[in-house]
Design a protein around this motif. Structure first.
Motif, PDB file in Angstrom:
ATOM      1  N   SER A  15      -6.932 -26.701  -5.194  1.00  0.00           N
ATOM      2  CA  SER A  15      -6.469 -27.855  -5.973  1.00  0.00           C
ATOM      3  C   SER A  15      -4.996 -28.092  -5.750  1.00  0.00           C
ATOM      4  CB  SER A  15      -6.745 -27.657  -7.447  1.00  0.00           C
ATOM      5  OG  SER A  15      -5.978 -26.589  -7.940  1.00  0.00           O
ATOM      6  N   LYS A  16      -4.658 -29.305  -5.410  1.00  0.00           N
ATOM      7  CA  LYS A  16      -3.265 -29.615  -5.140  1.00  0.00           C
ATOM      8  C   LYS A  16      -2.518 -29.920  -6.415  1.00  0.00           C
ATOM      9  CE  LYS A  16      -3.163 -30.601  -0.355  1.00  0.00           C
ATOM     10  NZ  LYS A  16      -3.744 -31.549   0.561  1.00  0.00           N
ATOM     11  N   HIS A  33      -3.144 -20.757 -13.606  1.00  0.00           N
ATOM     12  CA  HIS A  33      -3.754 -20.876 -12.282  1.00  0.00           C
ATOM     13  C   HIS A  33      -3.500 -19.637 -11.446  1.00  0.00           C
ATOM     14  CE1 HIS A  33      -4.356 -23.771  -8.645  1.00  0.00           C
ATOM     15  NE2 HIS A  33      -4.694 -22.552  -8.323  1.00  0.00           N
ATOM     16  N   SER A  34      -2.237 -19.218 -11.396  1.00  0.00           N
ATOM     17  CA  SER A  34      -1.930 -18.083 -10.521  1.00  0.00           C
ATOM     18  C   SER A  34      -2.546 -16.803 -11.055  1.00  0.00           C
ATOM     19  CB  SER A  34      -0.412 -17.924 -10.369  1.00  0.00           C
ATOM     20  OG  SER A  34       0.153 -17.503 -11.589  1.00  0.00           O
ATOM     21  N   THR A  37      -6.252 -16.699 -10.111  1.00  0.00           N
ATOM     22  CA  THR A  37      -6.473 -16.403  -8.695  1.00  0.00           C
ATOM     23  C   THR A  37      -6.159 -14.951  -8.381  1.00  0.00           C
ATOM     24  OG1 THR A  37      -5.783 -18.668  -8.300  1.00  0.00           O
ATOM     25  CG2 THR A  37      -6.082 -17.280  -6.381  1.00  0.00           C
ATOM     26  N   ARG A  38      -5.128 -14.424  -9.017  1.00  0.00           N
ATOM     27  CA  ARG A  38      -4.808 -13.006  -8.829  1.00  0.00           C
ATOM     28  C   ARG A  38      -5.990 -12.143  -9.256  1.00  0.00           C
ATOM     29  NH1 ARG A  38      -2.204 -11.284  -5.814  1.00  0.00           N
ATOM     30  NH2 ARG A  38      -0.235 -12.243  -5.297  1.00  0.00           N
ATOM     31  N   LEU A  39      -6.565 -12.464 -10.425  1.00  0.00           N
ATOM     32  CA  LEU A  39      -7.679 -11.671 -10.941  1.00  0.00           C
ATOM     33  C   LEU A  39      -8.903 -11.842 -10.068  1.00  0.00           C
ATOM     34  CD1 LEU A  39      -7.201 -12.161 -14.777  1.00  0.00           C
ATOM     35  CD2 LEU A  39      -6.831 -10.098 -13.449  1.00  0.00           C
ATOM     36  N   PHE A 201       1.492 -10.409 -17.619  1.00  0.00           N
ATOM     37  CA  PHE A 201       1.674 -10.667 -16.196  1.00  0.00           C
ATOM     38  C   PHE A 201       3.165 -10.842 -15.926  1.00  0.00           C
ATOM     39  CE2 PHE A 201      -2.255 -11.201 -13.921  1.00  0.00           C
ATOM     40  CZ  PHE A 201      -3.194 -11.274 -14.942  1.00  0.00           C
ATOM     41  N   HIS A 203       4.343 -12.759 -13.598  1.00  0.00           N
ATOM     42  CA  HIS A 203       4.644 -14.144 -13.209  1.00  0.00           C
ATOM     43  C   HIS A 203       3.990 -15.097 -14.187  1.00  0.00           C
ATOM     44  CE1 HIS A 203       6.005 -12.334  -9.566  1.00  0.00           C
ATOM     45  NE2 HIS A 203       4.827 -11.790  -9.363  1.00  0.00           N
TER      46      HIS A 203
END
Lengths: 203, 445
Positions: A15-16, A33-34, A37-39, A201, A203
């Motif tokens: 997704s942009k 979002h990040s 994705t990390r998980l 987290f 970040h």
């Protein structure tokens, strides 16, 4: 994870625009979002069988978890009643209990009931570590079993028994020799649950 | 048709003579014509440009921050006692005896969940994640399409790596290995003498130099005065089989390992003809005393080359040093520690034996940009009085980790394939028990 699940993950990765509504619909768990994705990356690396779900063995492969005295109880929390496979959605749901409470201020739009990481739900998670048969009360037997997991062979049965008795005596207010969830909450009302049962987290 | 074959043959001869003339011969004499240096400089400039482009592209589209060296989640560094103590502080103190409270479980719970999200051990068995993309598809985890120019450079990179560098490197590797086999067999025919040893060293070093060129390896050696001497044991952290090529470029070592079949077996057998290496049969490996005895005999003979051992026992991904097996530290003798640190920007040297077999690993190496690494020779160490083999091994491990900038872990590299020992869990349980029982005794008095 079904086809829709994979589509959701793919949508995440490509997704942009940071379309929070779209992926919040996919995962009813307000993480960024990040973080998701990390998980997902972590889930994928634990999934040695590459079948989109984790088994108990996959968790046991983490050495630091395997030596944790309550390791088996924690792993069990990821598997709903009677199931042997944890998909990504379930994985995320369980981890969501450990989001710091202050994150909720940013996510006021998600008001479908109490958030998974509220103080009460964190305490419920801990309560279920003790409640082996999921009958919503901690009996003396269950307490003894969990204590035995934590101390190994280093404490005698009698000493452990008296510790269990004392703990129940302290907490039990209605005299049924078991600890219910509300009694559990009362005993731990002064403990800083928000801090001690949260993962931050970087970040 | 024949004309085409003749032309192809002539081209091949020209190609071969260029390779031999410009690369093999200078390599054998340890002379560098400077091609590799120029190549590395150009590469660095290109990758810096690519990084800037990616960063600019990332500012326009929000994307994922990469994993920093500190990990992805905050972790409390407190010990079990400190953490549980904090938990109990808020709980009303009980006077009847025993100090167990139900919130003790929170500590184990949080630690467990932290380890599920990120742990110290399993990440060491896969390749290190890069801070910024180095234009190799294999390291492309989170980097997306940014611009046309970047894609063109990437495409050019693919062409250069696969069509120009790969054939060149394969040629060099073949030349190097054949030279090793032929050369050592020839030297093996000579009677034992100083000349034979000198020739054997020459053959070995020249072969490894050719192989190093075959990987476009740029190696920086530090503290050469600490180079291992005969009768000593050289220990290093292990990342891949290429470590041997890197180390042997600057000195001659006696290798230690299992006897293999196939091509490896041929190489092993011919190497042993020219100078003594220590090859073990699989059955011998299980007998620790036999192994120790053979190694002891080898280092007792001061004319033999220093042994090269990798005490971790398996390949680790060059971000950390894991437990050193104590076997090599029990033999006695002087230990010469060496720290090897690869620069992951140019190519990932780690051999993930679960994912790649040897052949596909070598292909990956030969299609990387280059292998760039630093090697530090550390001052020799011996076992001190009152220190047992395990403590000595840990001391050497810390020295290597400190020099190479790697994380010093005491976890066993064998956890790659095996389960962790129950005794570690028992240790945790014992530690926790002492927090309950001690206080119980205190309040009973």
């Amino acid at each position: 994870m079904g086809l829709q699940g994979w589509r959701n993950v793919l949508a995440l990765k490509t997704s942009k625009n940071n379309n929070r509504a779209a992926w919040q619909r996919a995962f009813p768990v307000p993480l960024s979002h990040s973080q998701i994705t990390r998980l997902y990356s972590r889930f994928h690396s634990l999934d040695k069988g590459e079948n989109g779900a984790l088994s108990r063995e996959d968790f046991q492969r983490i050495p630091e978890l395997a030596i944790n005295p309550l390791g088996d109880r924690i792993i069990n929390a990821f598997f709903p009643e009677g199931e042997d496979q944890a998909n990504f959605r379930g994985f995320m749901r369980t981890l969501a209990h450990f989001r710091p409470v202050e994150d909720n201020e940013k996510n006021k739009d998600l008001t479908s009931g109490e958030p998974l990481n509220s103080r009460t739900n964190k305490l419920l998670f801990a309560f279920r570590l003790y409640d082996l048969d999921r009958d919503d009360k901690i009996s003396r037997d269950e307490l003894l079993q969990v204590l035995r997991m934590m101390v190994g062979v280093n404490i005698s049965d009698e000493q452990l028994g008296s510790i269990a008795d004392r703990t129940i005596q302290e907490a039990d207010t209605n005299g049924d020799m078991c600890i219910s969830f509300s009694e559990f909450i009362k005993v731990l009302e002064k403990v800083d649950v928000e801090q001690k049962m949260s993962i931050r987290f970087l970040h | 048709m024949e004309g085409a074959w003749e032309i192809a043959f002539v081209l091949f001869q020209v190609w071969l003579s260029i390779v031999v003339g410009l690369i093999v011969l200078p390599a054998m004499f340890g002379v560098s014509l400077g091609f590799t240096d120029i190549y590395i400089k150009v590469l660095v400039k290109t990758l810096e440009w690519a990084t800037l482009r990616i960063q600019r592209g990332q500012k326009e589209q929000p994307t994922l921050p990469s994993q920093s060296a500190n990990g992805i989640i905050e972790k409390d560094d407190g010990s079990m006692e400190e953490e549980i103590g904090e938990l109990r502080r808020s709980h009303p103190k009980n006077l009847a005896g025993g100090d167990f409270t139900m919130c003790d479980a929170f500590y184990f719970c949080k630690k467990g969940i932290e380890n599920i999200v990120e742990d110290q051990v399993t990440q060491r068995f896969t390749s290190e994640e890069l801070a910024s993309w180095n234009l190799l598809t294999r390291t492309n985890n989170n980097f997306r399409y940014i611009s046309v120019r970047l894609t063109i450079i990437w495409g050019l990179g693919v062409f250069i790596r696969y069509c120009i560098l790969l054939p060149l490197r394969i040629t060099l590797a073949v030349i190097g290995l054949s030279w090793l086999v032929i050369g050592t067999t020839l030297v093996g025919l000579l009677p034992s003498s100083n000349a034979k040893n000198w020739l054997s060293d020459l053959v070995h070093i020249t072969c490894y130099r050719i192989c190093a060129r075959g990987l476009s390896a740029t190696i920086r050696y530090h503290n050469k005065e600490n180079r291992p001497k005969k009768g000593g044991i050289c220990v290093a952290n292990h990342t891949s089989p290429i470590d041997i090529v890197i180390l042997a470029n600057d000195g001659c070592y006696a290798m230690v390992g299992q006897v293999h079949g196939g091509l490896m077996g041929v190489i092993q057998r011919s190497m042993v003809r020219s100078c003594p290496h220590v090859w073990f049969e699989r059955s011998e490996m299980k007998d620790r005393h036999a192994v120790a005895k053979r190694l002891k005999d080898h280092i007792a003979d001061k004319t033999k080359l220093p042994i090269l051992i990798f005490p971790e026992g398996t390949c680790i991904n060059n971000t950390s040093v894991m437990m050193f097996k104590k076997g090599s530290f029990e033999i006695g003798g002087t230990i010469y520690p060496v720290a090897i640190k690869y620069d992951p920007q140019f190519g990932d040297a780690f051999w993930n034996s679960a994912k790649n077999n040897m052949v596909s690993y070598l292909l990956r190496m030969m299609t990387s940009w280059a292998i760039v690494c630093n090697m530090w020779y550390l001052p020799p160490m011996t076992r001190q009085d009152g220190e047992d083999a395990v403590q000595f091994a840990n001391r050497v491990k810390s020295a290597i980790a400190h020099q190479g900038g790697l994380v010093d872990l005491s976890w066993d590299g064998g956890l790659k394939r095996e389960k962790v020992k129950e005794s570690f869990k028992e240790e945790q349980q014992k530690m926790y028990s002492s927090m309950i029982v001690v206080n119980m005794n205190e309040s009973l008095n």
